[in-house]
Design a protein around this motif. Sequence first.
Motif: not given
Length: 411
Positions: A338-339, A385-386, A390-394, A408-409
């Motif tokens: 999280f978040p 992770i800045a 933007s996008g989806k990751y594992i 996570f997104v």
Amino acid sequence: MTGFKLISNRILVFLIAFLFVGNLQAQTEPFRIIGYMPSWKDISTFNKTFDFSKVTHINYAFQNPDASGNLVSSNAGLTDLVQKAHANNVKVLVSIGGGSAANGVVKENFQNLISTSEKRANFIHKIVVYLNNYKLDGLDVDIEGPAINADYGAFIAQLADSLKPKGLLLTAAVGWGADKIQNETLPLFDYITLMAYDYTGNWDLTRPGQHSPFWYAQKMINDWIARGVKKENLCLGLPFYGYGFYKSAGSYGYGKILSLYPDAGSKDQVGDTIYYNGNATIREKTKLAMANASGVMIWELSQDAPGNNSLLKVINQTVDSLLVVSPVLVANQEFGLFPNPAKNYLIIADLVSEHPAKVEIFNLDGRVVKSQDVKLEDRKSRIRIASLSSGKYICRITTPKGVYSKKFVKE
């Protein structure tokens, strides 16, 4: 050695299916690569030359009934096909229906055979006998167009009642006329394959163009998910053929297209004018299926090109390239991430290790975009992770006790 390679490939495919679905416990099948093989083709040569390790399922198509419900189409080479497939842990189903069965005598046979509960029971009994005689793993229902009527749902329900207790698969190929299939019927299938092709074709020369565009594949996946089908039960159809218009009017297998135009693999359109799916489109559709479905389906295997020009090879290479290989995958260990969505930092919680853990972040193309070692002694660790887009990751965490993954997104 072949058996070890096959098992290794299946394990790898299972891992990527887990990572894209995001929940190992809900994933009961590996990423499916399903190929149709028409019964009217040279099955004997196919059995001798085909690399069965490249698929997970083969659909032997088609076996259609006479007026009494007997499956009377050709069975040439089927016994050998099943033996070769099973030796490679590949399942074989028989397909009933097909586009040519949507009209005429075969359509009339189908509709009569499923018109009452008693008739359905008799027809299903003959199907089960056929499956047992040839040691098949299930039935693929490819009833299309006008052949789908009000009795379709009752037929599928009785099929499910008969096949599933026997451990036999029940699947469907859907496309033309599928709007007539009621939504409550859909969960009865083990999985559904989407015929995301034939958007146009040489039957209508006034509508030249791509018969299987990428947007059409996206639309079909979205439409069927909207109808309530889980992505774990959807497989995206890929064409190993194209259609010609103008001077090149006709239907062309991919291997034939390459023989006419040796550079066709790098394109989706050649000549005057033939439209098809080349290497890049097949690759992108496979990625689409890995992210939003649970497999791909191919019509049909004998139309492929040989050797390094093979579209089936492109599919397998794409699947392999997206695999995140882990020596041990622990499914039951829960941890917090999280978040989610996250913007600048990810916090890993409730995962303890006496030794440093390796944290890797993968994008959905399977590439590592961040990697670092962390200590998991205080049940919380922070990862910056800045810099990620933007996008989806594992997020994958490797410890001496196992490997843990979550999606996570990034905002």
